[in-house]
Design a protein around this motif. Structure first.
Motif, PDB file in Angstrom:
ATOM      1  N   UNK A  24       5.962  -4.678  -4.042  1.00  0.00           N
ATOM      2  CA  UNK A  24       6.885  -5.035  -2.770  1.00  0.00           C
ATOM      3  C   UNK A  24       5.899  -4.502  -1.338  1.00  0.00           C
ATOM      4  N   UNK A  25       4.996  -3.574  -1.775  1.00  0.00           N
ATOM      5  CA  UNK A  25       4.288  -3.292  -0.551  1.00  0.00           C
ATOM      6  C   UNK A  25       3.840  -4.285   0.537  1.00  0.00           C
ATOM      7  N   UNK A  26       2.925  -5.298   0.051  1.00  0.00           N
ATOM      8  CA  UNK A  26       2.600  -6.399   0.886  1.00  0.00           C
ATOM      9  C   UNK A  26       3.869  -6.989   1.953  1.00  0.00           C
ATOM     10  N   UNK A  27       4.850  -7.102   1.336  1.00  0.00           N
ATOM     11  CA  UNK A  27       6.069  -7.527   2.066  1.00  0.00           C
ATOM     12  C   UNK A  27       6.517  -6.737   3.226  1.00  0.00           C
ATOM     13  N   UNK A  28       6.295  -5.296   3.117  1.00  0.00           N
ATOM     14  CA  UNK A  28       6.559  -4.247   4.113  1.00  0.00           C
ATOM     15  C   UNK A  28       5.412  -4.478   5.113  1.00  0.00           C
ATOM     16  N   UNK A  29       4.151  -4.653   4.966  1.00  0.00           N
ATOM     17  CA  UNK A  29       2.929  -4.711   5.765  1.00  0.00           C
ATOM     18  C   UNK A  29       2.988  -6.127   6.510  1.00  0.00           C
ATOM     19  N   UNK A  30       3.422  -7.101   5.999  1.00  0.00           N
ATOM     20  CA  UNK A  30       3.287  -8.449   6.762  1.00  0.00           C
ATOM     21  C   UNK A  30       3.724  -8.529   8.102  1.00  0.00           C
ATOM     22  N   UNK A  31       4.867  -7.978   8.391  1.00  0.00           N
ATOM     23  CA  UNK A  31       5.414  -8.152   9.584  1.00  0.00           C
ATOM     24  C   UNK A  31       4.756  -7.519  10.775  1.00  0.00           C
ATOM     25  N   UNK A  32       4.035  -6.595  10.458  1.00  0.00           N
ATOM     26  CA  UNK A  32       2.992  -5.697  11.262  1.00  0.00           C
ATOM     27  C   UNK A  32       1.572  -6.104  11.065  1.00  0.00           C
ATOM     28  N   UNK A  33       1.248  -7.219  10.396  1.00  0.00           N
ATOM     29  CA  UNK A  33      -0.285  -7.574  10.460  1.00  0.00           C
ATOM     30  C   UNK A  33      -0.900  -6.945   9.492  1.00  0.00           C
ATOM     31  N   UNK A  34      -0.397  -5.975   8.496  1.00  0.00           N
ATOM     32  CA  UNK A  34      -1.124  -5.077   7.691  1.00  0.00           C
ATOM     33  C   UNK A  34      -1.580  -5.911   6.547  1.00  0.00           C
ATOM     34  N   UNK A  35      -2.712  -5.421   5.943  1.00  0.00           N
ATOM     35  CA  UNK A  35      -3.477  -6.172   4.744  1.00  0.00           C
ATOM     36  C   UNK A  35      -4.226  -5.126   3.778  1.00  0.00           C
ATOM     37  N   UNK A  36      -4.328  -5.448   2.787  1.00  0.00           N
ATOM     38  CA  UNK A  36      -5.277  -4.523   1.718  1.00  0.00           C
ATOM     39  C   UNK A  36      -6.791  -4.717   2.329  1.00  0.00           C
ATOM     40  N   UNK A  37      -7.469  -3.404   2.433  1.00  0.00           N
ATOM     41  CA  UNK A  37      -9.061  -3.691   2.519  1.00  0.00           C
ATOM     42  C   UNK A  37      -9.574  -3.063   1.465  1.00  0.00           C
ATOM     43  N   UNK A  38      -9.031  -2.196   0.618  1.00  0.00           N
ATOM     44  CA  UNK A  38      -9.371  -1.502  -0.606  1.00  0.00           C
ATOM     45  C   UNK A  38      -8.106  -1.279  -1.576  1.00  0.00           C
ATOM     46  N   UNK A  39      -8.283  -1.438  -2.809  1.00  0.00           N
ATOM     47  CA  UNK A  39      -7.185  -1.114  -3.711  1.00  0.00           C
ATOM     48  C   UNK A  39      -7.625  -0.735  -4.965  1.00  0.00           C
ATOM     49  N   UNK A  40      -7.614   0.624  -5.124  1.00  0.00           N
ATOM     50  CA  UNK A  40      -8.178   1.097  -6.266  1.00  0.00           C
ATOM     51  C   UNK A  40      -9.728   0.791  -6.871  1.00  0.00           C
ATOM     52  N   UNK A  41     -10.339   0.173  -6.110  1.00  0.00           N
ATOM     53  CA  UNK A  41     -11.704  -0.169  -6.524  1.00  0.00           C
ATOM     54  C   UNK A  41     -12.463   0.890  -6.939  1.00  0.00           C
ATOM     55  N   UNK A  42     -13.442   0.581  -7.932  1.00  0.00           N
ATOM     56  CA  UNK A  42     -14.416   1.656  -8.477  1.00  0.00           C
ATOM     57  C   UNK A  42     -15.027   2.103  -7.206  1.00  0.00           C
ATOM     58  N   UNK A  43     -15.232   3.456  -7.255  1.00  0.00           N
ATOM     59  CA  UNK A  43     -15.970   4.047  -6.239  1.00  0.00           C
ATOM     60  C   UNK A  43     -17.033   4.992  -7.005  1.00  0.00           C
ATOM     61  N   UNK A  44     -18.184   5.290  -6.093  1.00  0.00           N
ATOM     62  CA  UNK A  44     -19.160   6.089  -6.480  1.00  0.00           C
ATOM     63  C   UNK A  44     -19.171   7.394  -5.649  1.00  0.00           C
ATOM     64  N   UNK A  45     -19.062   8.535  -6.282  1.00  0.00           N
ATOM     65  CA  UNK A  45     -19.099   9.683  -5.573  1.00  0.00           C
ATOM     66  C   UNK A  45     -20.660  10.164  -5.252  1.00  0.00           C
ATOM     67  N   UNK A  46     -20.967  10.381  -4.064  1.00  0.00           N
ATOM     68  CA  UNK A  46     -22.201  10.427  -3.542  1.00  0.00           C
ATOM     69  C   UNK A  46     -22.448  12.070  -3.204  1.00  0.00           C
ATOM     70  N   UNK A  67       4.498   1.612  13.234  1.00  0.00           N
ATOM     71  CA  UNK A  67       5.449   0.964  13.079  1.00  0.00           C
ATOM     72  C   UNK A  67       5.850   0.427  11.699  1.00  0.00           C
ATOM     73  N   UNK A  68       4.801   0.002  10.893  1.00  0.00           N
ATOM     74  CA  UNK A  68       5.218  -0.166   9.503  1.00  0.00           C
ATOM     75  C   UNK A  68       5.482   1.058   8.810  1.00  0.00           C
ATOM     76  N   UNK A  69       4.616   2.189   9.012  1.00  0.00           N
ATOM     77  CA  UNK A  69       4.872   3.351   8.393  1.00  0.00           C
ATOM     78  C   UNK A  69       6.257   3.916   8.502  1.00  0.00           C
ATOM     79  N   UNK A  70       7.043   3.658   9.814  1.00  0.00           N
ATOM     80  CA  UNK A  70       8.122   4.311  10.172  1.00  0.00           C
ATOM     81  C   UNK A  70       9.331   3.218   9.868  1.00  0.00           C
ATOM     82  N   UNK A  71       8.929   2.031   9.408  1.00  0.00           N
ATOM     83  CA  UNK A  71       9.846   0.727   9.132  1.00  0.00           C
ATOM     84  C   UNK A  71      10.741   1.316   8.273  1.00  0.00           C
ATOM     85  N   UNK A  72      12.126   0.891   8.321  1.00  0.00           N
ATOM     86  CA  UNK A  72      13.139   1.023   7.143  1.00  0.00           C
ATOM     87  C   UNK A  72      12.633   0.554   6.003  1.00  0.00           C
TER      88      UNK A  72
END
Length: 116
Positions: A24-46, A67-72
């Motif tokens: 459901x998260x993408x539907x809450x972001x769409x009205x505010x122009x939000x998008x995923x940039x990273x989603x639990x991708x493998x990461x390297x700790x340096x 506005x997205x964070x505070x949206x109903x």
């Protein structure tokens, strides 16, 4: 200027609430122009430690992110995540195109000189 919501999430327990949240998260972001940039991708700790995973969202500006964070819609959805995943979440403005850290360097040099 692009703004980011960065979540460092830990101890994600598998649960149907989490599946619902992710679905459901993408539907809450769409009205505010939000998008995923990273989603639990493998990461390297340096340096240091970084247990868990990272989710990073991008918004057109900090006002849209707030506005997205505070949206109903998101406020209704957030408890699904909070009940099952520990973590820290920050919201931060990006830098403008062509940014150079010159002002920051000058401020550091002035502070260092004053402290000497």
């Amino acid at each position: 200027m692009t703004a980011y919501v960065i979540a460092h999430l830990q101890d994600a327990a598998p649960h149907t609430d989490i599946a619902d949240y992710i679905e459901r998260l993408p539907g809450t972001m769409a009205p505010y122009g939000g998008r995923y940039l990273v989603h639990f991708a493998q990461h390297e700790v340096k340096e240091g430690s970084w247990p868990g995973g990272v989710v990073m969202l991008g918004f057109p500006d900090i006002e849209a992110a707030r506005a997205w964070w505070d949206s109903p819609a998101y406020r209704e959805l957030a408890p699904l995540r909070k009940r099952h995943i520990k973590g820290d979440i920050i919201m931060i403005d990006g830098v403008p195109e062509g940014y150079a850290p010159t002002a920051a360097v000058s401020a550091i040099r002035q502070a260092a000189a004053a402290a000497s």
